[in-house]
Design an enzyme around this catalytic site. Structure first.
Site, PDB file in Angstrom:
ATOM      1  N   LYS A   9      43.994 105.452  60.529  1.00 44.00           N
ATOM      2  CA  LYS A   9      43.015 104.561  59.914  1.00 44.00           C
ATOM      3  C   LYS A   9      41.598 104.852  60.445  1.00 44.00           C
ATOM      4  O   LYS A   9      41.435 105.610  61.409  1.00 44.00           O
ATOM      5  CB  LYS A   9      43.452 103.109  60.168  1.00 44.00           C
ATOM      6  CG  LYS A   9      44.790 102.759  59.481  1.00 44.00           C
ATOM      7  CD  LYS A   9      45.225 101.339  59.810  1.00 44.00           C
ATOM      8  CE  LYS A   9      46.511 100.962  59.084  1.00 44.00           C
ATOM      9  NZ  LYS A   9      46.972  99.586  59.461  1.00 44.00           N
ATOM     10  N   TYR A  49      48.076  98.437  49.414  1.00 41.57           N
ATOM     11  CA  TYR A  49      48.375  97.153  50.061  1.00 41.57           C
ATOM     12  C   TYR A  49      48.650  96.035  49.061  1.00 41.57           C
ATOM     13  O   TYR A  49      48.442  94.869  49.367  1.00 41.57           O
ATOM     14  CB  TYR A  49      47.240  96.788  51.017  1.00 41.57           C
ATOM     15  CG  TYR A  49      47.255  97.624  52.293  1.00 41.57           C
ATOM     16  CD1 TYR A  49      48.338  97.565  53.172  1.00 41.57           C
ATOM     17  CD2 TYR A  49      46.199  98.478  52.614  1.00 41.57           C
ATOM     18  CE1 TYR A  49      48.371  98.323  54.335  1.00 41.57           C
ATOM     19  CE2 TYR A  49      46.226  99.238  53.791  1.00 41.57           C
ATOM     20  CZ  TYR A  49      47.316  99.151  54.638  1.00 41.57           C
ATOM     21  OH  TYR A  49      47.348  99.904  55.788  1.00 41.57           O
ATOM     22  N   PHE A  57      44.444  87.783  55.356  1.00 44.54           N
ATOM     23  CA  PHE A  57      43.864  88.977  55.984  1.00 44.54           C
ATOM     24  C   PHE A  57      43.585  90.099  54.988  1.00 44.54           C
ATOM     25  O   PHE A  57      43.024  91.130  55.358  1.00 44.54           O
ATOM     26  CB  PHE A  57      44.777  89.489  57.113  1.00 44.54           C
ATOM     27  CG  PHE A  57      46.171  89.890  56.675  1.00 44.54           C
ATOM     28  CD1 PHE A  57      46.418  91.156  56.165  1.00 44.54           C
ATOM     29  CD2 PHE A  57      47.235  89.002  56.778  1.00 44.54           C
ATOM     30  CE1 PHE A  57      47.695  91.542  55.759  1.00 44.54           C
ATOM     31  CE2 PHE A  57      48.522  89.370  56.371  1.00 44.54           C
ATOM     32  CZ  PHE A  57      48.751  90.643  55.871  1.00 44.54           C
ATOM     33  N   ARG A  85      57.681 104.918  62.417  1.00 46.91           N
ATOM     34  CA  ARG A  85      57.380 103.506  62.756  1.00 46.91           C
ATOM     35  C   ARG A  85      57.659 103.228  64.230  1.00 46.91           C
ATOM     36  O   ARG A  85      56.977 102.417  64.857  1.00 46.91           O
ATOM     37  CB  ARG A  85      58.128 102.554  61.825  1.00 46.91           C
ATOM     38  CG  ARG A  85      57.473 102.528  60.440  1.00 46.91           C
ATOM     39  CD  ARG A  85      58.122 101.572  59.492  1.00 46.91           C
ATOM     40  NE  ARG A  85      57.913 100.167  59.763  1.00 46.91           N
ATOM     41  CZ  ARG A  85      56.877  99.452  59.318  1.00 46.91           C
ATOM     42  NH1 ARG A  85      55.910 100.029  58.617  1.00 46.91           N
ATOM     43  NH2 ARG A  85      56.791  98.159  59.566  1.00 46.91           N
ATOM     44  N   THR A  91      53.447  96.238  64.609  1.00 55.27           N
ATOM     45  CA  THR A  91      52.233  96.020  63.818  1.00 55.27           C
ATOM     46  C   THR A  91      51.120  95.390  64.667  1.00 55.27           C
ATOM     47  O   THR A  91      49.968  95.813  64.599  1.00 55.27           O
ATOM     48  CB  THR A  91      52.545  95.091  62.623  1.00 55.27           C
ATOM     49  OG1 THR A  91      53.610  95.675  61.867  1.00 55.27           O
ATOM     50  CG2 THR A  91      51.342  94.893  61.737  1.00 55.27           C
ATOM     51  N   ARG A 102      50.223 102.363  68.892  1.00 58.72           N
ATOM     52  CA  ARG A 102      49.503 101.086  68.915  1.00 58.72           C
ATOM     53  C   ARG A 102      49.515 100.474  70.314  1.00 58.72           C
ATOM     54  O   ARG A 102      48.536  99.860  70.742  1.00 58.72           O
ATOM     55  CB  ARG A 102      50.111 100.132  67.884  1.00 58.72           C
ATOM     56  CG  ARG A 102      49.768 100.534  66.442  1.00 58.72           C
ATOM     57  CD  ARG A 102      50.725  99.894  65.459  1.00 58.72           C
ATOM     58  NE  ARG A 102      50.314 100.044  64.070  1.00 58.72           N
ATOM     59  CZ  ARG A 102      51.105  99.736  63.038  1.00 58.72           C
ATOM     60  NH1 ARG A 102      52.330  99.285  63.245  1.00 58.72           N
ATOM     61  NH2 ARG A 102      50.671  99.895  61.800  1.00 58.72           N
ATOM     62  N   ASN A 112      44.649  98.458  64.052  1.00 59.45           N
ATOM     63  CA  ASN A 112      45.857  98.979  64.695  1.00 59.45           C
ATOM     64  C   ASN A 112      46.085 100.480  64.470  1.00 59.45           C
ATOM     65  O   ASN A 112      47.194 100.985  64.604  1.00 59.45           O
ATOM     66  CB  ASN A 112      47.087  98.129  64.338  1.00 59.45           C
ATOM     67  CG  ASN A 112      47.428  98.161  62.865  1.00 59.45           C
ATOM     68  OD1 ASN A 112      46.748  98.824  62.079  1.00 59.45           O
ATOM     69  ND2 ASN A 112      48.486  97.459  62.484  1.00 59.45           N
ATOM     70  N   HIS A 115      49.081 103.851  60.204  1.00 58.63           N
ATOM     71  CA  HIS A 115      50.015 103.277  59.228  1.00 58.63           C
ATOM     72  C   HIS A 115      51.202 104.202  59.046  1.00 58.63           C
ATOM     73  O   HIS A 115      51.037 105.420  59.037  1.00 58.63           O
ATOM     74  CB  HIS A 115      49.318 103.108  57.860  1.00 58.63           C
ATOM     75  CG  HIS A 115      50.290 102.867  56.736  1.00 58.63           C
ATOM     76  ND1 HIS A 115      50.801 101.616  56.463  1.00 58.63           N
ATOM     77  CD2 HIS A 115      50.896 103.726  55.869  1.00 58.63           C
ATOM     78  CE1 HIS A 115      51.673 101.716  55.453  1.00 58.63           C
ATOM     79  NE2 HIS A 115      51.743 102.990  55.067  1.00 58.63           N
ATOM     80  N   GLU A 126      53.493 105.484  48.204  1.00 58.82           N
ATOM     81  CA  GLU A 126      52.232 105.680  48.935  1.00 58.82           C
ATOM     82  C   GLU A 126      51.771 107.141  48.870  1.00 58.82           C
ATOM     83  O   GLU A 126      50.582 107.418  48.719  1.00 58.82           O
ATOM     84  CB  GLU A 126      52.402 105.202  50.384  1.00 58.82           C
ATOM     85  CG  GLU A 126      52.567 103.686  50.453  1.00 58.82           C
ATOM     86  CD  GLU A 126      53.053 103.150  51.806  1.00 58.82           C
ATOM     87  OE1 GLU A 126      53.171 103.942  52.771  1.00 58.82           O
ATOM     88  OE2 GLU A 126      53.323 101.935  51.874  1.00 58.82           O
TER      89      GLU A 126
HETATM   90  P1  DAT Z   1      52.649  97.622  59.042  1.00 57.07           P
HETATM   91  O1  DAT Z   1      51.295  98.284  59.003  1.00 57.07           O
HETATM   92  O2  DAT Z   1      53.233  97.665  60.438  1.00 57.07           O
HETATM   93  O3  DAT Z   1      53.594  98.114  57.989  1.00 57.07           O
HETATM   94  P2  DAT Z   1      52.310  95.234  57.396  1.00 57.07           P
HETATM   95  O4  DAT Z   1      52.742  96.040  56.216  1.00 57.07           O
HETATM   96  O5  DAT Z   1      52.991  93.918  57.623  1.00 57.07           O
HETATM   97  O6  DAT Z   1      52.409  96.063  58.751  1.00 57.07           O
HETATM   98  O7  DAT Z   1      50.756  94.931  57.277  1.00 57.07           O
HETATM   99  C1  DAT Z   1      49.874  95.945  56.844  1.00 57.07           C
HETATM  100  C2  DAT Z   1      48.618  95.868  57.669  1.00 57.07           C
HETATM  101  O8  DAT Z   1      47.956  94.625  57.444  1.00 57.07           O
HETATM  102  C3  DAT Z   1      48.872  95.898  59.194  1.00 57.07           C
HETATM  103  O9  DAT Z   1      48.931  97.208  59.686  1.00 57.07           O
HETATM  104  C4  DAT Z   1      47.686  95.151  59.714  1.00 57.07           C
HETATM  105  C5  DAT Z   1      47.377  94.142  58.640  1.00 57.07           C
HETATM  106  N1  DAT Z   1      47.979  92.832  58.953  1.00 57.07           N
HETATM  107  C6  DAT Z   1      49.266  92.473  58.797  1.00 57.07           C
HETATM  108  N2  DAT Z   1      49.466  91.207  59.183  1.00 57.07           N
HETATM  109  C7  DAT Z   1      48.265  90.763  59.616  1.00 57.07           C
HETATM  110  C8  DAT Z   1      47.790  89.525  60.146  1.00 57.07           C
HETATM  111  N3  DAT Z   1      48.620  88.493  60.315  1.00 57.07           N
HETATM  112  N4  DAT Z   1      46.486  89.448  60.479  1.00 57.07           N
HETATM  113  C9  DAT Z   1      45.650  90.480  60.299  1.00 57.07           C
HETATM  114  N5  DAT Z   1      46.022  91.677  59.797  1.00 57.07           N
HETATM  115  C10 DAT Z   1      47.314  91.810  59.455  1.00 57.07           C
HETATM  116 MG    MG Z   2      53.586  97.883  55.911  1.00 53.94          MG
END
Ligand code: DAT
Ligand code: MG
Length: 149
Positions: A9, A49, A57, A85, A91, A102, A112, A115, A126
């Protein structure tokens, strides 16, 4: 073999972590089949996303991921989705173990660094958002015979 999609990122690029992060995937024995530095468009970010649309968020997430160049990768291995992962870590960096990307390099869930797709199906979806078919390179990855029994 399974493919997954990885993104370093904007914070990872700006903080000079590209080489370090790619090295971790390489050393694990994951085969890199696609790799480029790009600026993510609003459309790509929204497609990527879409599952998070409407969450509090979401606007910040789209802003973040489109805020500067990212490195996108197609990575292959027997269990590439899970392996990536695991290397990425939880996350929320606060819960990510030391030794993960991370856990070692991030502190904030909204910054973080990396991805990785959450399933083989998400990975294909994706990959299609970020790569043209001719940008994915098929080649003999010589370490395979030393990685898998
Ligand atoms: P990952 O990236 O581990 O697959 P995710 O798909 O649940 O996690 O979320 C995508 C991204 O969104 C994650 O890398 C960071 C952001 N994110 C997720 N939950 C969040 C939250 N509660 N507050 C802020 N950012 C968040
Ligand atoms: Mg995800």
């Amino acid at each position: 073999m399974e493919q997954t999609f990885v993104m370093i990122k904007p914070d990872g690029v700006q903080r000079g972590l590209v080489g370090e992060i790619i090295a971790r995937f390489e050393k694990k024995g994951l085969k890199i089949k696609g790799l480029k530095l790009i600026k993510v468009s609003e459309e790509q970010a929204a497609a990527h996303y879409q599952e998070h649309q409407g969450k509090p968020f979401y606007p910040g997430l789209i802003n973040y991921v489109t805020s500067g160049p990212v490195v996108v990768m197609v990575v292959e291995g027997v269990n590439a989705v899970k392996e990536v992962r695991k290397l990425n870590g939880a996350t929320n960096p606060l819960e990510a173990l030391p030794g993960t990307i991370r856990g070692d390099f991030a502190q904030d869930i909204g910054r973080n660094v990396v991805h990785g797709s959450d399933s083989a199906e998400s990975a294909q979806r994706e990959i299609n958002i970020y790569f043209q078919p001719d940008e994915i390179c098929d080649y003999d990855y010589l370490p395979s015979r030393w990685l898998y029994e």
